[in-house]
Enzyme design. Structure first.
Site, PDB file in Angstrom:
ATOM      1  N   ASN A   1       0.832  -1.213   0.000  1.00  0.00           N
ATOM      2  CA  ASN A   1       0.000   0.000   0.000  1.00  0.00           C
ATOM      3  C   ASN A   1       0.857   1.249   0.000  1.00  0.00           C
ATOM      4  O   ASN A   1       1.896   1.298   0.668  1.00  0.00           O
ATOM      5  CB  ASN A   1      -0.859   0.077   1.280  1.00  0.00           C
TER       6      ASN A   1
ATOM      7  N   ASP B   1       1.006   4.427   1.816  1.00  0.00           N
ATOM      8  CA  ASP B   1       0.440   4.921   3.076  1.00  0.00           C
ATOM      9  C   ASP B   1       0.404   6.442   3.055  1.00  0.00           C
ATOM     10  O   ASP B   1       1.445   7.102   2.891  1.00  0.00           O
ATOM     11  CB  ASP B   1       1.292   4.458   4.272  1.00  0.00           C
TER      12      ASP B   1
ATOM     13  N   GLY C   1       1.749  -6.786   4.095  1.00  0.00           N
ATOM     14  CA  GLY C   1       2.611  -7.728   3.382  1.00  0.00           C
ATOM     15  C   GLY C   1       3.996  -7.155   3.147  1.00  0.00           C
ATOM     16  O   GLY C   1       5.008  -7.779   3.481  1.00  0.00           O
TER      17      GLY C   1
ATOM     18  N   GLU D   1      -4.912  -9.054   3.900  1.00  0.00           N
ATOM     19  CA  GLU D   1      -5.157  -7.870   3.062  1.00  0.00           C
ATOM     20  C   GLU D   1      -5.127  -8.185   1.575  1.00  0.00           C
ATOM     21  O   GLU D   1      -5.012  -7.263   0.765  1.00  0.00           O
ATOM     22  CB  GLU D   1      -4.126  -6.768   3.370  1.00  0.00           C
TER      23      GLU D   1
ATOM     24  N   VAL E   1       0.185  -8.439  23.078  1.00  0.00           N
ATOM     25  CA  VAL E   1      -0.794  -7.689  23.871  1.00  0.00           C
ATOM     26  C   VAL E   1      -0.228  -6.343  24.336  1.00  0.00           C
ATOM     27  O   VAL E   1      -0.294  -5.979  25.511  1.00  0.00           O
ATOM     28  CB  VAL E   1      -1.323  -8.499  25.087  1.00  0.00           C
TER      29      VAL E   1
ATOM     30  N   GLN F   1       1.435  -5.277  27.671  1.00  0.00           N
ATOM     31  CA  GLN F   1       1.558  -6.512  28.485  1.00  0.00           C
ATOM     32  C   GLN F   1       2.478  -7.533  27.831  1.00  0.00           C
ATOM     33  O   GLN F   1       2.572  -8.677  28.287  1.00  0.00           O
ATOM     34  CB  GLN F   1       0.184  -7.128  28.709  1.00  0.00           C
ATOM     35  N   GLY F   2       3.110  -7.170  26.727  1.00  0.00           N
ATOM     36  CA  GLY F   2       4.101  -8.049  26.113  1.00  0.00           C
ATOM     37  C   GLY F   2       3.499  -9.033  25.124  1.00  0.00           C
ATOM     38  O   GLY F   2       2.487  -8.759  24.487  1.00  0.00           O
TER      39      GLY F   2
ATOM     40  N   ASP G   1       3.680  -5.798  12.383  1.00  0.00           N
ATOM     41  CA  ASP G   1       4.371  -6.350  11.202  1.00  0.00           C
ATOM     42  C   ASP G   1       5.842  -6.611  11.529  1.00  0.00           C
ATOM     43  O   ASP G   1       6.414  -7.633  11.137  1.00  0.00           O
ATOM     44  CB  ASP G   1       4.275  -5.370  10.023  1.00  0.00           C
TER      45      ASP G   1
ATOM     46  N   LYS H   1       9.460   5.629  15.796  1.00  0.00           N
ATOM     47  CA  LYS H   1       9.631   6.377  14.538  1.00  0.00           C
ATOM     48  C   LYS H   1       8.308   6.469  13.808  1.00  0.00           C
ATOM     49  O   LYS H   1       7.473   5.571  13.911  1.00  0.00           O
ATOM     50  CB  LYS H   1      10.654   5.666  13.646  1.00  0.00           C
TER      51      LYS H   1
HETATM   52  O1  RIB Z   1       0.248  -2.619   9.692  1.00  0.00           O
HETATM   53  C1  RIB Z   1       0.393  -1.334   9.153  1.00  0.00           C
HETATM   54  C2  RIB Z   1      -0.094  -1.310   7.737  1.00  0.00           C
HETATM   55  O2  RIB Z   1      -1.493  -1.518   7.718  1.00  0.00           O
HETATM   56  C3  RIB Z   1       0.092   0.011   7.028  1.00  0.00           C
HETATM   57  O3  RIB Z   1       1.336   0.086   6.391  1.00  0.00           O
HETATM   58  C4  RIB Z   1      -1.102   0.072   6.090  1.00  0.00           C
HETATM   59  O4  RIB Z   1      -0.770   0.076   4.751  1.00  0.00           O
HETATM   60  C5  RIB Z   1      -1.984  -1.105   6.473  1.00  0.00           C
HETATM   61  O5  RIB Z   1      -1.827  -2.161   5.612  1.00  0.00           O
END
Ligand code: RIB
Length: 298
Positions: free
Chosen positions: A10, A12, A40, A136, A214, A217-218, A245, A278
């Site tokens: 995507n 963003d 992804g 997605e 979580v 909470q780790g 991710d 960041k």
């Molecule tokens: O997990 C974050 C992502 O969720 C973003 O980069 C956005 O594109 C969505 O897919």
């Protein structure tokens, strides 16, 4: 053994906000930036930055060349990334306010992945290879079914959670990576207590490996009766986008490098704690060297 990350890409569009826009409200953003994302792509970048060879399969649109260049810059193999000249690449509109986010997705070319593309990509992989997916892209039922038939191990990060998840052949998945909301949904429990979610997941998926994150909470590794907990690293978060991710990519890469589950959880937790300091998605993911260096300072 090869790693195939079959997932979304995507553009963003990120808006820093004083507060999330409300119904009937028109409000100005504090700032705007555009970057590479998609669960992804983020997970492929995390796998690559943690030192793994990874193939990214998916579909970009006519405007998608920058994604191909970006993935290649980080060593991700793009042989199985298809370009669709008729459609735009997917995009996400992300509001960030006080480090939290909310995201609107437009699937675009991510939703054009079809059985023909899946069949073609899977001819390049074999028994024992790892497939990583998120929720997605289109045709996930077919992808999970065929990958399993071909003997690939399947890791599924169930984000973003929606009702479609339950139509997929989840019994063919080997490893789930879920956050607390997704874990609760998968376990079909009404309680918000982590302990109840864990018990629910153990009951519903006794033969799977489950990574449950979580937030403060780790995180937990759950496999049958085995439960391993990892504390979260405390940081001043500015943007939590791509934290999950990063965690997924670093956890799997660490396991594939031969780390113990405890070490893999710790490395993944540290990596995602750096990501949240960041702004942005893919660009906020650290390298393995940065993660290990930072772990020395704990
Ligand atoms: O997990 C974050 C992502 O969720 C973003 O980069 C956005 O594109 C969505 O897919």
């Amino acid at each position: 053994m090869k790693v195939l990350s079959f997932g979304s890409l995507n553009f963003d569009h990120v808006y820093q906000m004083d507060h999330f826009v409300m119904p009937k409200e028109t409000t100005s953003s504090l700032s705007y930036s555009r970057g590479f994302g998609g669960k992804g792509l983020n997970q492929s970048i995390a796998l690559a930055k943690s030192g793994l060879d990874v193939y990214h399969a998916g579909r970009v649109g006519f405007d998608g060349q920058p994604f191909i260049d970006y993935l290649q810059e980080y060593g991700v193999k793009v042989d199985y990334l298809k370009k669709d000249e008729e459609t735009a690449t997917g995009h996400a509109i992300i509001q960030v306010s006080h480090s939290e986010n909310c995201i609107i997705l437009y699937g675009g070319s991510n939703q054009l992945i079809d059985e023909a593309q899946i069949d073609e990509v899977l001819t390049h992989f074999e028994k024992g290879d790892l497939l990583l997916i998120q929720n997605e892209i289109s045709s996930l039922t077919y992808l999970i079914t065929k990958a399993h038939e071909n003997g690939l191990r399947i890791a599924f990060n169930t984000a973003p959670m929606d009702e479609k998840i339950f139509s997929y052949p989840l019994e063919l998945v080997d490893i789930f990576v879920v956050n607390e909301v997704e874990g609760k949904g998968l376990a079909n429990v009404s309680s918000d207590q982590v302990e109840d979610v864990i018990v629910g997941l153990q009951k519903a998926y006794p033969n799977k490996e489950i990574i449950l994150t979580v937030g403060s909470q780790g995180s937990y590794y759950i496999s049958g009766e085995t439960v391993i907990h990892q504390e979260a690293y405390r940081v001043n978060a500015v943007d939590t986008t791509a934290a999950g991710d990063t965690f997924t990519g670093f956890y799997l890469a660490s396991i594939l490098r031969g780390e113990t589950v405890s070490n893999a959880l710790s490395i993944a937790a540290k990596a995602s704690s750096i990501t949240v300091t960041k702004e942005g998605a893919a660009k906020s993911i650290p390298t393995l060297e940065q993660v290990l260096e930072s772990m020395k300072n704990v």
